[in-house]
Design a protein around this motif. Sequence first.
Motif, PDB file in Angstrom:
ATOM      1  N   TRP A 447       1.042  -1.093   0.059  1.00 42.39           N
ATOM      2  CA  TRP A 447      -0.231   0.028  -0.113  1.00 42.39           C
ATOM      3  C   TRP A 447       0.905   1.414   0.037  1.00 42.39           C
ATOM      4  CZ3 TRP A 447       0.788   3.211   3.924  1.00 42.39           C
ATOM      5  CH2 TRP A 447       1.234   2.724   5.310  1.00 42.39           C
ATOM      6  N   ILE A 448       0.469   2.317  -0.588  1.00 40.39           N
ATOM      7  CA  ILE A 448       1.026   3.475  -0.521  1.00 40.39           C
ATOM      8  C   ILE A 448       0.005   4.836   0.019  1.00 40.39           C
ATOM      9  CG2 ILE A 448       2.825   3.171  -2.122  1.00 40.39           C
ATOM     10  CD1 ILE A 448       1.033   4.380  -4.539  1.00 40.39           C
ATOM     11  N   TYR A 449       0.314   5.893   0.512  1.00 36.23           N
ATOM     12  CA  TYR A 449      -0.161   6.757   0.892  1.00 36.23           C
ATOM     13  C   TYR A 449       0.098   8.218   0.704  1.00 36.23           C
ATOM     14  CZ  TYR A 449      -1.994   9.673   5.302  1.00 36.23           C
ATOM     15  OH  TYR A 449      -2.558  10.595   5.865  1.00 36.23           O
ATOM     16  N   ALA A 450      -0.738   9.039   0.592  1.00 36.50           N
ATOM     17  CA  ALA A 450      -0.545  10.590   0.432  1.00 36.50           C
ATOM     18  C   ALA A 450      -1.790  11.407   1.107  1.00 36.50           C
ATOM     19  CB  ALA A 450      -0.644  10.800  -1.176  1.00 36.50           C
ATOM     20  N   TYR A 451      -1.271  12.731   1.017  1.00 37.99           N
ATOM     21  CA  TYR A 451      -2.230  13.487   1.876  1.00 37.99           C
ATOM     22  C   TYR A 451      -2.134  15.080   0.949  1.00 37.99           C
ATOM     23  CZ  TYR A 451       2.399  13.656   3.540  1.00 37.99           C
ATOM     24  OH  TYR A 451       3.950  13.574   3.609  1.00 37.99           O
ATOM     25  N   ARG A 452      -3.222  15.671   1.373  1.00 44.92           N
ATOM     26  CA  ARG A 452      -3.310  17.254   1.021  1.00 44.92           C
ATOM     27  C   ARG A 452      -4.169  17.882   1.675  1.00 44.92           C
ATOM     28  NH1 ARG A 452      -7.195  20.296  -1.991  1.00 44.92           N
ATOM     29  NH2 ARG A 452      -6.235  22.151  -2.548  1.00 44.92           N
ATOM     30  N   GLY A 453      -3.489  18.520   2.921  1.00 47.68           N
ATOM     31  CA  GLY A 453      -4.248  18.976   4.200  1.00 47.68           C
ATOM     32  C   GLY A 453      -4.926  17.899   4.801  1.00 47.68           C
ATOM     33  N   ALA A 454      -6.149  18.101   5.137  1.00 45.13           N
ATOM     34  CA  ALA A 454      -6.963  17.078   5.901  1.00 45.13           C
ATOM     35  C   ALA A 454      -7.308  15.902   4.887  1.00 45.13           C
ATOM     36  CB  ALA A 454      -8.223  17.556   6.162  1.00 45.13           C
ATOM     37  N   ASP A 455      -7.142  15.964   3.650  1.00 43.10           N
ATOM     38  CA  ASP A 455      -7.442  14.910   2.685  1.00 43.10           C
ATOM     39  C   ASP A 455      -6.507  13.774   2.659  1.00 43.10           C
ATOM     40  OD1 ASP A 455      -9.373  16.678   1.752  1.00 43.10           O
ATOM     41  OD2 ASP A 455      -8.612  16.948  -0.168  1.00 43.10           O
ATOM     42  N   GLN A 456      -6.826  12.599   2.702  1.00 36.41           N
ATOM     43  CA  GLN A 456      -6.100  11.344   2.798  1.00 36.41           C
ATOM     44  C   GLN A 456      -6.282  10.568   1.327  1.00 36.41           C
ATOM     45  OE1 GLN A 456      -7.123  10.123   7.042  1.00 36.41           O
ATOM     46  NE2 GLN A 456      -5.121   9.968   7.061  1.00 36.41           N
ATOM     47  N   LEU A 457      -5.378  10.096   1.155  1.00 37.15           N
ATOM     48  CA  LEU A 457      -5.152   9.102  -0.046  1.00 37.15           C
ATOM     49  C   LEU A 457      -4.436   7.928   0.230  1.00 37.15           C
ATOM     50  CD1 LEU A 457      -4.697  12.341  -0.957  1.00 37.15           C
ATOM     51  CD2 LEU A 457      -5.199  11.255  -3.342  1.00 37.15           C
ATOM     52  N   ILE A 458      -4.925   6.756  -0.443  1.00 32.54           N
ATOM     53  CA  ILE A 458      -4.398   5.439   0.027  1.00 32.54           C
ATOM     54  C   ILE A 458      -4.828   4.489  -1.361  1.00 32.54           C
ATOM     55  CG2 ILE A 458      -6.110   4.419   1.413  1.00 32.54           C
ATOM     56  CD1 ILE A 458      -3.704   3.580   3.134  1.00 32.54           C
ATOM     57  N   ARG A 459      -3.747   3.445  -1.708  1.00 29.56           N
ATOM     58  CA  ARG A 459      -3.999   2.461  -2.476  1.00 29.56           C
ATOM     59  C   ARG A 459      -3.176   1.212  -2.087  1.00 29.56           C
ATOM     60  NH1 ARG A 459      -2.818   2.899  -8.682  1.00 29.56           N
ATOM     61  NH2 ARG A 459      -2.873   0.774  -8.330  1.00 29.56           N
ATOM     62  N   ARG A 498     -14.060  -5.288  -0.603  1.00 31.21           N
ATOM     63  CA  ARG A 498     -14.801  -4.940   0.596  1.00 31.21           C
ATOM     64  C   ARG A 498     -13.902  -5.290   1.710  1.00 31.21           C
ATOM     65  NH1 ARG A 498     -19.463  -7.507  -1.521  1.00 31.21           N
ATOM     66  NH2 ARG A 498     -19.160  -9.583  -0.214  1.00 31.21           N
ATOM     67  N   SER A 499     -13.058  -6.350   1.644  1.00 25.43           N
ATOM     68  CA  SER A 499     -12.069  -6.638   2.941  1.00 25.43           C
ATOM     69  C   SER A 499     -10.797  -5.614   2.660  1.00 25.43           C
ATOM     70  CB  SER A 499     -11.746  -8.130   2.672  1.00 25.43           C
ATOM     71  OG  SER A 499     -11.144  -8.467   1.502  1.00 25.43           O
ATOM     72  N   GLU A 500     -10.401  -5.379   1.299  1.00 25.67           N
ATOM     73  CA  GLU A 500      -9.233  -4.556   1.222  1.00 25.67           C
ATOM     74  C   GLU A 500      -9.602  -2.990   1.829  1.00 25.67           C
ATOM     75  OE1 GLU A 500      -5.329  -3.828  -0.399  1.00 25.67           O
ATOM     76  OE2 GLU A 500      -6.589  -5.534   0.695  1.00 25.67           O
ATOM     77  N   ARG A 501     -10.963  -2.366   1.564  1.00 25.78           N
ATOM     78  CA  ARG A 501     -11.294  -1.223   2.055  1.00 25.78           C
ATOM     79  C   ARG A 501     -11.236  -1.155   3.635  1.00 25.78           C
ATOM     80  NH1 ARG A 501     -17.522   1.592   2.237  1.00 25.78           N
ATOM     81  NH2 ARG A 501     -17.724  -0.509   3.006  1.00 25.78           N
ATOM     82  N   GLU A 502     -11.743  -2.305   4.191  1.00 25.98           N
ATOM     83  CA  GLU A 502     -11.612  -2.514   5.551  1.00 25.98           C
ATOM     84  C   GLU A 502     -10.038  -2.221   6.234  1.00 25.98           C
ATOM     85  OE1 GLU A 502     -12.892  -5.105   9.450  1.00 25.98           O
ATOM     86  OE2 GLU A 502     -13.606  -5.476   7.247  1.00 25.98           O
ATOM     87  N   ARG A 503      -9.306  -2.873   5.510  1.00 25.59           N
ATOM     88  CA  ARG A 503      -7.694  -2.959   5.822  1.00 25.59           C
ATOM     89  C   ARG A 503      -7.274  -1.616   5.523  1.00 25.59           C
ATOM     90  NH1 ARG A 503      -2.534  -4.196   3.719  1.00 25.59           N
ATOM     91  NH2 ARG A 503      -3.293  -4.191   1.568  1.00 25.59           N
ATOM     92  N   LEU A 504      -7.284  -0.932   4.545  1.00 26.44           N
ATOM     93  CA  LEU A 504      -6.646   0.437   4.197  1.00 26.44           C
ATOM     94  C   LEU A 504      -7.249   1.241   5.308  1.00 26.44           C
ATOM     95  CD1 LEU A 504      -6.783   0.414   0.055  1.00 26.44           C
ATOM     96  CD2 LEU A 504      -4.994  -0.304   1.772  1.00 26.44           C
ATOM     97  N   MET A 505      -8.498   1.474   5.532  1.00 30.44           N
ATOM     98  CA  MET A 505      -9.029   2.338   6.578  1.00 30.44           C
ATOM     99  C   MET A 505      -8.267   2.295   7.642  1.00 30.44           C
ATOM    100  SD  MET A 505     -11.315   4.451   5.172  1.00 30.44           S
ATOM    101  CE  MET A 505     -12.253   5.201   6.526  1.00 30.44           C
ATOM    102  N   LYS A 506      -8.011   1.089   8.256  1.00 30.44           N
ATOM    103  CA  LYS A 506      -7.187   0.775   9.381  1.00 30.44           C
ATOM    104  C   LYS A 506      -6.055   1.556   9.389  1.00 30.44           C
ATOM    105  CE  LYS A 506      -9.886  -3.055  11.058  1.00 30.44           C
ATOM    106  NZ  LYS A 506     -10.045  -4.508  11.509  1.00 30.44           N
ATOM    107  N   ILE A 507      -5.269   0.904   8.075  1.00 31.36           N
ATOM    108  CA  ILE A 507      -3.778   1.507   8.104  1.00 31.36           C
ATOM    109  C   ILE A 507      -3.721   2.860   8.080  1.00 31.36           C
ATOM    110  CG2 ILE A 507      -2.025   1.927   6.352  1.00 31.36           C
ATOM    111  CD1 ILE A 507      -2.673  -1.035   5.378  1.00 31.36           C
ATOM    112  N   MET A 508      -4.976   3.532   7.572  1.00 32.74           N
ATOM    113  CA  MET A 508      -4.802   4.947   7.344  1.00 32.74           C
ATOM    114  C   MET A 508      -5.103   5.996   8.788  1.00 32.74           C
ATOM    115  SD  MET A 508      -6.575   7.119   4.099  1.00 32.74           S
ATOM    116  CE  MET A 508      -8.369   6.647   4.597  1.00 32.74           C
ATOM    117  N   ALA A 509      -5.916   5.356   9.435  1.00 27.32           N
ATOM    118  CA  ALA A 509      -6.435   5.817  10.818  1.00 27.32           C
ATOM    119  C   ALA A 509      -5.504   6.549  11.672  1.00 27.32           C
ATOM    120  CB  ALA A 509      -7.511   4.897  11.485  1.00 27.32           C
ATOM    121  N   PRO A 510      -4.270   6.037  11.873  1.00 28.18           N
ATOM    122  CA  PRO A 510      -3.225   6.706  12.720  1.00 28.18           C
ATOM    123  C   PRO A 510      -2.389   8.091  12.382  1.00 28.18           C
ATOM    124  CG  PRO A 510      -2.847   4.451  12.468  1.00 28.18           C
ATOM    125  CD  PRO A 510      -3.828   4.473  11.361  1.00 28.18           C
TER     126      PRO A 510
END
Length: 545
Positions: A447-459, A498-510
């Motif tokens: 997975w990779i992650y990015a941001y723009r202010g409060a916006d969060q992006l992950i894939r 569906r399972s990947e969405r749940e995983r990515l949301m947990k990764i992104m939360a912190p």
Amino acid sequence: MMRLVVGLLSSTLFCVVAASAAEKPNIILLFADDISARELPPYGSSVWSPPEGGDTSDMKYRAKTPVLNRLAEEGCWVTTAWATTVCSPSRAMMMTGRYAHRHKWWTNGDIGEVQRRDGVYEKWPLYESSPLQIGHIARQAGYGTYWAGKTQMVGDLQKFGFDEGCFTPGNLSDKDNPYTDFKHTYVNREGQRVLLNVDTGEPADTYMQHGWYWYPHVRLMNHPDSDQTFQWWPNTPESRESFGPHTYGPDVELEFVFDYMDRQHAADAPFFIYHCSHLGHDAFDWFHPDVNTKWPGAPIVKWDGSAYERVEPQISGDEGVYDTHGTVSEPGIHNHVNYLDYQMWLYRKKLDELGIADNTIVIFCADNGTSGYGKHQSDRQKGTHVPLIIYAPGMTKQGRQDILVNLADFLPTIAEIVGVEIPADYPIDGESLWPFLTTDKTTHRDWIYAYRGADQLIRSQYLMRDGWGRWWDVREQPEDLISYPQIDDWNDALELHRSERERLMKIMAPFDMHATEHDAPGTPPNPNAVRGKKSKSKKTNKSVK
């Protein structure tokens, strides 16, 4: 060579794995500005940017990059490398190996602050939030370190771990350059604050900037021929005599980079070049101040199948009336990319000349998406998808690599290359790419992650969430690199998604600390702060494709 012991880390912060100078590969990191992956031919996009910005499939605006193409074939190119959506946070991620929840550089105009003892608030410098950076790592491993081009940093430029530098010009606050009037200034006219083109004395319909291309603003840091820490260039009678509107900033940067490489090679010492080119960034066209040109022309370069020929610029005129005598290209980002290809050819020639091509790692990357297409954009990966080409002698990978890479990965990668061990109690967010490049590993990170202010992006390889909170099926790459199928009915979605969405949301939360821990630890909110603007909502962008 002058070395300033400024901002050095404690020797206990990390250790250097013993290695002789001959075993240490040189590193050249050419970090371009505002260039989406789609602008480079190896990525095979069906769409790229025309001179006015936007989208086109017109081949006359397609960049031609024979040298970068070859570099991508002999080395490798990564299909999905992510920066953030704009300059400052991307450079912070590159230099620190960290995301914004640690260094607080959320986006341009939205940088975390620190309150000093006198109560004054300042932007939190990276060397305070993240005292271990790529320059420090290379320097502590015995490398000579050189920083060229754009800085986009606040604070003392000597504290980022670089021995010397050639900046164009470094900071907009550097207004005292006596050698060129290609600059803007604000004046008060009839009670109105007006941006003035100093060259013409007329108002300019643009943003505040210096000339970093033609007739450039150039500052040197710790140049060995001077006892000054910073000095304006031209700095000799000969360079002042030859300096003028025909002088091109990217050429000046490379001239000083090559001088540094020569000196390091003569001393039998390895070097790390961090070359942050302006090329790719839009700019005011000082030669045509009344024309709305997005990317000013560059010196004309021609490829004959084996080498480049550069047409020497000839510029005459003054005060906004200039004649380029057919020696400057038409406007357009494609000509900026072409000039970067020419400069990469010069780099490779220089390495051959010095006899060190087989001991030098070359990396080409960019800091965010193209202006008028992806820059500032949280829509899908328009703003984050950047080119990444790597050539390293002894690599086990060649050509296209369908992996995920973050700019945060560069710090641990460089640390592993130069033999620096990052302490376990110093947290970073990147993962070293070196094992993938030099072994039989088939994946890098999932997975990779990015941001723009409060916006969060992950894939991941299967699913992407953009900054507007929308989800996209990214299992297959579309021809234009962006038109992924949207997932808006989760009842009908694949179980994989569906399972990947749940995983990515947990990764992104912190990492979601923009609202709760925006500034340096212990800093109370600045009552006068103006936070960066959030991107447009999904509701106003339904038709985006």
